[in-house]
Write a protein that holds these residues in place. Structure first.
Motif, PDB file in Angstrom:
ATOM      1  N   LYS A 413      40.387  58.912  29.297  1.00 21.26           N
ATOM      2  CA  LYS A 413      40.477  59.877  28.206  1.00 21.26           C
ATOM      3  C   LYS A 413      39.085  60.346  27.780  1.00 21.26           C
ATOM      4  CE  LYS A 413      42.637  60.390  23.726  1.00 21.26           C
ATOM      5  NZ  LYS A 413      43.222  59.617  22.635  1.00 21.26           N
ATOM      6  N   ALA A 414      38.153  59.404  27.665  1.00 19.39           N
ATOM      7  CA  ALA A 414      36.798  59.784  27.253  1.00 19.39           C
ATOM      8  C   ALA A 414      36.156  60.709  28.283  1.00 19.39           C
ATOM      9  CB  ALA A 414      35.945  58.533  27.056  1.00 19.39           C
ATOM     10  N   ILE A 415      36.419  60.443  29.538  1.00 20.23           N
ATOM     11  CA  ILE A 415      35.859  61.311  30.590  1.00 20.23           C
ATOM     12  C   ILE A 415      36.469  62.705  30.494  1.00 20.23           C
ATOM     13  CG2 ILE A 415      35.739  61.690  33.094  1.00 20.23           C
ATOM     14  CD1 ILE A 415      35.671  58.621  33.407  1.00 20.23           C
ATOM     15  N   ALA A 416      37.790  62.755  30.291  1.00 20.51           N
ATOM     16  CA  ALA A 416      38.472  64.053  30.198  1.00 20.51           C
ATOM     17  C   ALA A 416      37.985  64.825  28.971  1.00 20.51           C
ATOM     18  CB  ALA A 416      39.987  63.836  30.154  1.00 20.51           C
ATOM     19  N   GLU A 417      37.878  64.113  27.846  1.00 21.73           N
ATOM     20  CA  GLU A 417      37.479  64.773  26.599  1.00 21.73           C
ATOM     21  C   GLU A 417      36.090  65.394  26.659  1.00 21.73           C
ATOM     22  OE1 GLU A 417      39.657  62.789  22.747  1.00 21.73           O
ATOM     23  OE2 GLU A 417      37.889  61.774  23.515  1.00 21.73           O
ATOM     24  N   THR A 418      35.218  64.836  27.527  1.00 25.48           N
ATOM     25  CA  THR A 418      33.849  65.359  27.608  1.00 25.48           C
ATOM     26  C   THR A 418      33.668  66.227  28.854  1.00 25.48           C
ATOM     27  OG1 THR A 418      33.216  63.275  28.657  1.00 25.48           O
ATOM     28  CG2 THR A 418      32.778  63.488  26.309  1.00 25.48           C
ATOM     29  N   GLY A 419      34.762  66.572  29.483  1.00 29.12           N
ATOM     30  CA  GLY A 419      34.726  67.565  30.562  1.00 29.12           C
ATOM     31  C   GLY A 419      34.122  67.075  31.869  1.00 29.12           C
ATOM     32  N   GLY A 420      34.068  65.752  32.074  1.00 27.93           N
ATOM     33  CA  GLY A 420      33.583  65.231  33.359  1.00 27.93           C
ATOM     34  C   GLY A 420      32.114  65.547  33.623  1.00 27.93           C
ATOM     35  N   ARG A 421      31.329  65.660  32.561  1.00 25.57           N
ATOM     36  CA  ARG A 421      29.935  66.055  32.771  1.00 25.57           C
ATOM     37  C   ARG A 421      28.947  64.939  32.429  1.00 25.57           C
ATOM     38  NH1 ARG A 421      28.759  69.601  29.158  1.00 25.57           N
ATOM     39  NH2 ARG A 421      30.779  69.598  28.132  1.00 25.57           N
ATOM     40  N   PHE A 422      29.427  63.706  32.190  1.00 25.70           N
ATOM     41  CA  PHE A 422      28.527  62.630  31.755  1.00 25.70           C
ATOM     42  C   PHE A 422      28.642  61.404  32.655  1.00 25.70           C
ATOM     43  CE2 PHE A 422      29.219  65.450  28.277  1.00 25.70           C
ATOM     44  CZ  PHE A 422      27.952  65.585  27.723  1.00 25.70           C
ATOM     45  N   GLY A 423      27.578  60.604  32.620  1.00 24.12           N
ATOM     46  CA  GLY A 423      27.547  59.395  33.435  1.00 24.12           C
ATOM     47  C   GLY A 423      28.199  58.217  32.721  1.00 24.12           C
ATOM     48  N   ALA A 424      28.273  57.092  33.419  1.00 18.83           N
ATOM     49  CA  ALA A 424      28.958  55.914  32.882  1.00 18.83           C
ATOM     50  C   ALA A 424      28.329  55.428  31.578  1.00 18.83           C
ATOM     51  CB  ALA A 424      28.956  54.801  33.917  1.00 18.83           C
ATOM     52  N   GLY A 425      27.003  55.457  31.504  1.00 16.85           N
ATOM     53  CA  GLY A 425      26.323  54.949  30.311  1.00 16.85           C
ATOM     54  C   GLY A 425      26.767  55.696  29.061  1.00 16.85           C
ATOM     55  N   HIS A 426      26.835  56.994  29.170  1.00 18.36           N
ATOM     56  CA  HIS A 426      27.212  57.803  28.021  1.00 18.36           C
ATOM     57  C   HIS A 426      28.687  57.588  27.644  1.00 18.36           C
ATOM     58  CE1 HIS A 426      26.501  61.096  25.206  1.00 18.36           C
ATOM     59  NE2 HIS A 426      27.708  61.545  25.516  1.00 18.36           N
ATOM     60  N   ILE A 427      29.534  57.556  28.643  1.00 20.37           N
ATOM     61  CA  ILE A 427      30.967  57.332  28.387  1.00 20.37           C
ATOM     62  C   ILE A 427      31.159  55.996  27.659  1.00 20.37           C
ATOM     63  CG2 ILE A 427      33.220  56.903  29.510  1.00 20.37           C
ATOM     64  CD1 ILE A 427      32.318  59.846  29.664  1.00 20.37           C
ATOM     65  N   ILE A 428      30.413  54.989  28.105  1.00 23.17           N
ATOM     66  CA  ILE A 428      30.532  53.667  27.479  1.00 23.17           C
ATOM     67  C   ILE A 428      30.040  53.721  26.035  1.00 23.17           C
ATOM     68  CG2 ILE A 428      29.600  51.300  27.538  1.00 23.17           C
ATOM     69  CD1 ILE A 428      29.756  51.526  30.629  1.00 23.17           C
ATOM     70  N   ASN A 429      28.943  54.448  25.799  1.00 22.22           N
ATOM     71  CA  ASN A 429      28.452  54.600  24.431  1.00 22.22           C
ATOM     72  C   ASN A 429      29.506  55.236  23.525  1.00 22.22           C
ATOM     73  OD1 ASN A 429      25.974  53.401  24.679  1.00 22.22           O
ATOM     74  ND2 ASN A 429      24.926  55.290  25.299  1.00 22.22           N
ATOM     75  N   ILE A 430      30.204  56.214  24.055  1.00 22.70           N
ATOM     76  CA  ILE A 430      31.275  56.837  23.266  1.00 22.70           C
ATOM     77  C   ILE A 430      32.348  55.802  22.925  1.00 22.70           C
ATOM     78  CG2 ILE A 430      33.172  58.518  23.319  1.00 22.70           C
ATOM     79  CD1 ILE A 430      31.374  60.278  25.111  1.00 22.70           C
ATOM     80  N   LEU A 431      32.799  55.111  23.966  1.00 27.26           N
ATOM     81  CA  LEU A 431      33.904  54.157  23.774  1.00 27.26           C
ATOM     82  C   LEU A 431      33.537  53.063  22.775  1.00 27.26           C
ATOM     83  CD1 LEU A 431      35.018  53.853  27.487  1.00 27.26           C
ATOM     84  CD2 LEU A 431      36.383  54.825  25.628  1.00 27.26           C
ATOM     85  N   GLU A 477      29.550  61.261  41.090  1.00 26.21           N
ATOM     86  CA  GLU A 477      28.659  62.073  41.925  1.00 26.21           C
ATOM     87  C   GLU A 477      27.552  61.175  42.459  1.00 26.21           C
ATOM     88  OE1 GLU A 477      29.208  65.098  42.851  1.00 26.21           O
ATOM     89  OE2 GLU A 477      30.966  65.194  41.535  1.00 26.21           O
ATOM     90  N   THR A 478      27.092  61.463  43.665  1.00 25.48           N
ATOM     91  CA  THR A 478      25.955  60.703  44.173  1.00 25.48           C
ATOM     92  C   THR A 478      24.694  61.483  43.831  1.00 25.48           C
ATOM     93  OG1 THR A 478      26.240  61.788  46.279  1.00 25.48           O
ATOM     94  CG2 THR A 478      27.172  59.585  46.051  1.00 25.48           C
ATOM     95  N   GLY A 479      23.546  60.903  44.032  1.00 26.38           N
ATOM     96  CA  GLY A 479      22.287  61.596  43.755  1.00 26.38           C
ATOM     97  C   GLY A 479      21.763  61.273  42.378  1.00 26.38           C
ATOM     98  N   MET A 480      20.959  62.168  41.839  1.00 26.54           N
ATOM     99  CA  MET A 480      20.249  61.887  40.601  1.00 26.54           C
ATOM    100  C   MET A 480      21.151  61.849  39.373  1.00 26.54           C
ATOM    101  SD  MET A 480      17.336  60.820  40.506  1.00 26.54           S
ATOM    102  CE  MET A 480      16.529  61.096  38.920  1.00 26.54           C
ATOM    103  N   TYR A 481      22.219  62.630  39.373  1.00 30.86           N
ATOM    104  CA  TYR A 481      23.074  62.691  38.190  1.00 30.86           C
ATOM    105  C   TYR A 481      24.469  62.174  38.506  1.00 30.86           C
ATOM    106  CZ  TYR A 481      19.171  65.400  36.592  1.00 30.86           C
ATOM    107  OH  TYR A 481      17.898  65.779  36.278  1.00 30.86           O
ATOM    108  N   PRO A 482      24.634  60.877  38.379  1.00 34.22           N
ATOM    109  CA  PRO A 482      25.912  60.282  38.778  1.00 34.22           C
ATOM    110  C   PRO A 482      26.997  60.478  37.707  1.00 34.22           C
ATOM    111  CG  PRO A 482      24.369  58.570  38.143  1.00 34.22           C
ATOM    112  CD  PRO A 482      23.680  59.871  37.899  1.00 34.22           C
ATOM    113  N   THR A 483      27.383  61.728  37.476  1.00 32.80           N
ATOM    114  CA  THR A 483      28.398  61.992  36.459  1.00 32.80           C
ATOM    115  C   THR A 483      29.770  61.530  36.940  1.00 32.80           C
ATOM    116  OG1 THR A 483      28.684  64.190  37.382  1.00 32.80           O
ATOM    117  CG2 THR A 483      27.196  63.989  35.500  1.00 32.80           C
ATOM    118  N   LEU A 484      30.623  61.208  35.965  1.00 35.02           N
ATOM    119  CA  LEU A 484      31.979  60.757  36.286  1.00 35.02           C
ATOM    120  C   LEU A 484      32.971  61.883  36.007  1.00 35.02           C
ATOM    121  CD1 LEU A 484      31.988  57.244  34.535  1.00 35.02           C
ATOM    122  CD2 LEU A 484      31.410  57.790  36.914  1.00 35.02           C
ATOM    123  N   SER A 485      33.950  62.027  36.881  1.00 34.64           N
ATOM    124  CA  SER A 485      35.024  62.978  36.585  1.00 34.64           C
ATOM    125  C   SER A 485      36.344  62.400  37.092  1.00 34.64           C
ATOM    126  CB  SER A 485      34.740  64.322  37.246  1.00 34.64           C
ATOM    127  OG  SER A 485      34.538  64.141  38.626  1.00 34.64           O
TER     128      SER A 485
END
Ligand code: ADP
Ligand code: MG
Ligand code: ZN
Length: 613
Positions: A413-431, A477-485
């Protein structure tokens, strides 16, 4: 053809050739070149040492490390092969003596380093001798594609130019075709017949463990192999020193080994390890090439290795003697970022891309819950069809699982709510309802998910996210910005949750970092069953007698100034403790006791057996 079987028994004490050994030896004895790809511990040395006894003239072995030539020569001598080395550690008189022995036909096997071969006057000297074979050991060092390229090896292209009638056997434990092609090309024998053996090391158990409480886990493993040899590979000099110090403080016999140390100190630590005076070497990857110590029981990667090739070489140093041994890798997401930091500094774009690809392969190996052996063998282009290898963490799986439905729903839900544009660290901070500035700036503290998770901390959430990635609910995503979607599968799950359908997601129970590292040497540690058989060998043997043999081996080694493994390997000692030979004839039936070895070292073992029975 001479009786190869007989030579194998009398010189090396083995009763059977391993796969490909006799084919390779015949190829060589027929005067042809050979390129041998065989894993570490596969038994490459015999492929040139046995022919050296058949040839009338001399076999020259080019081997990369001067510091290990004495061991190699001692080992050949103890198998009754007149051997010597020529390198910069000898005094001029010593060198001259060996040169005259070579001229007098008293030496069959000569070791030298590539930098010596590069000297014209040394090659002139070789040209004056009757040479029947050149053996290029650790031949991957000639290739820039390999993992330890050495410029000195390049001079070996002169072998075919200046010694055109002398056959070459090139040997390596590197399995990639690219390196093999390069070796053949560089040595000027593009059509050389290749002998490729299986790279499946059946006696090794491969495990990937979460890098949570890593030091405590390390201590558990070390404790399991107390008094035996172990190598711990680290990422940096700092980590190496840190781990070695902490182990020493707990009373373990551990030493560091890395490029930042003085050469003498490094050599001393290496020798103490080879001579069983130190149990544990904590090292950067510079350690281990060319070390033939057969009884390393444990190889730990404390941090993520850089490449799968490197990892395979390093784990290959465990269990050369064929007895059960463990390879444990600690994997934590943080290591990836350490490596990315260094990769980002690389200027050459192609090189950078290559390093990213290698890192991704390494991460893939750790994260995929697929048989480790199968993954490794497939990586090297070899099939592995068994449904279970019975000797990797995935196939031996015993971990606890739990129903992660509720927490997974929150993460998705947190990933969906933020549009799949953030990495794990940020999603965890939200949760977890973090009060971070970035969260407030993005107004993520106003989301439904904000602060919704109370049962799991950051570590645990990271692991659950990794499991969801593996289960293909989310994608990173692989590379420098490992965002989750969310993946298709993840989106579907969200829909069915909304529709009120019951669901369940079973996954591994997360592990949580404890506050304290082990501060004192543990009395007794409970371990999971460590391998399919739980013992090193399938022979039953008297453990006490085995320990006494080890002590005897050490004192014989000291007396003769050779490494203990030159006297006998653990495998040989186990056979001794099982069969209890009563006389020299019976002793010769023990694997590893050739005629010379039996004569030189056999008596004290026979006496010890008599005394105990
Ligand atoms: P490599 O150079 O391929 O890493 P080595 O030549 O050092 O391997 O051999 C590894 C171990 O295997 C040694 O302890 C050696 O005695 C043992 N070995 C080699 N060939 C045989 C054989 N035919 N039977 C039993 N043991 C063998
Ligand atoms: Mg070797
Ligand atoms: Zn497996």
């Amino acid at each position: 053809m001479p009786d190869l079987q007989y030579l194998l028994k009398t010189h090396f004490g083995h009763s059977r050739f391993r796969p490909l050994q006799s084919e390779i030896i015949e190829q060589i004895l027929n005067g042809n070149d050979a390129l041998v790809l065989m894993p570490t511990g596969g038994g490459k040395s015999i492929c040139y040492q046995l022919p050296s006894m058949v040839f009338r003239g001399i076999t020259v072995v080019i081997s990369p490390l001067i510091s290990l030539m004495k061991d190699q020569v001692d080992s050949a001598l103890s198998n009754g092969i007149p051997a010597a080395f020529l390198n910069s550690s000898l005094t001029p008189e010593q060198s001259r003596r060996i040169e005259s022995q070579l001229r007098a036909d008293e030496i069959k096997l000569l070791y030298c380093a590539p930098e010596r071969f590069a000297l014209p006057h040394f090659r002139d000297f070789l040209k004056s001798l009757p040479i029947n074979l050149f053996a290029v050991d650790e031949a991957h060092c000639i290739s820039e594609w390999g993992h330890d390229f050495r410029a000195d090896y390049r001079s070996l292209h002169l072998l075919k130019k200046e010694f055109s009638s002398v056959p070459i056997i090139a040997l390596t434990a590197t399995a990639t075709g690219q390196v093999a092609d390069d070796i053949a090309e560089q040595l000027g024998m593009p059509q050389v017949r290749r002998f490729v053996s299986s790279f499946n090391r059946q006696n090794l158990t491969y495990r990937v463990e979460r890098k949570v409480n890593a030091f405590n886990k390390l201590v558990n493993w070390i404790e399991k192999f107390k008094g035996e040899s172990a190598i711990v590979y680290c990422f940096s000099k700092k980590e190496t020193d840190g781990v070695a110090n902490k182990l020493c403080r707990l009373g373990y016999s551990a030493r560091p080994y890395h490029a930042g140390m003085k050469a003498e100190e490094r050599t001393k630590n290496q020798n103490d390890f080879i001579n069983d005076k130190v149990d544990i070497i904590v090292a950067t990857i510079a350690f281990g090439m060319g070390i033939d110590k057969p009884d390393v029981r444990l190889v730990v990667h404390y941090s993520l290795p850089k490449t799968i090739e490197g990892y395979f070489q390093e784990t290959g140093r465990a269990g050369r003697d064929g007895l059960e041994s463990e390879c444990v890798l600690f994997y934590g997401a943080g290591d990836q970022f350490n490596q990315k930091f260094f990769i980002e500094q690389i200027e050459d774009e192609l090189q950078k891309e290559k390093r990213y690809e290698q890192l991704n392969q390494m991460v893939g190996y750790c994260e995929l819950k697929k048989c480790r052996r199968k993954q490794l063998l497939n990586y090297f282009g070899e099939n592995f069809d068994q449904s279970s290898c019975e000797a990797c963490d995935v196939c031996l799986k015993t971990e606890n699982t739990f129903n992660a439905a509720e927490v997974s729903q929150k993460i998705l839900k947190a990933i969906a709510e933020t549009g799949g544009r953030f990495g794990a660290g940020h999603i965890i901070n939200i949760l977890l309802g973090s009060n971070q500035k970035r969260i407030r700036e993005l107004r993520h503290n106003e989301l439904n998910s904000y602060g919704s998770e109370v049962d799991h901390n950051k570590d645990a959430l990271n692991q659950i996210i990794a499991n969801l990635i593996e289960g293909k609910y989310i994608k990173r995503e692989t590379g420098m910005y490992p965002t989750l979607s969310l993946t298709e599968k993840g989106a579907q799950l969200m829909n069915s949750i909304r529709a009120g359908e019951p669901y369940e997601i079973q996954m591994d129970e997360p592990e949580i970092e404890v506050e304290h590292e082990i501060q004192a040497r543990p009395e007794k540690i409970k371990m999971k069953k460590i391998s399919k058989s739980g013992q090193k060998s399938n022979l039953e043997y008297n453990q006490n007698l085995f320990e006494e043999f080890r002590i005897l081996r050490r004192s014989l080694a000291e007396k003769h100034n050779v490494p203990p493994y030159v006297v006998a390997s653990d495998k040989t000692l186990i056979e001794l403790a099982h069969y209890l030979p009563q006389n020299t004839e019976e002793l010769l039936n023990i694997n590893g006791f050739g005629e010379v070895k039996a004569e030189r070292y056999g008596k004290p073992f026979l006496e010890m057996i008599k005394a105990t029975s």
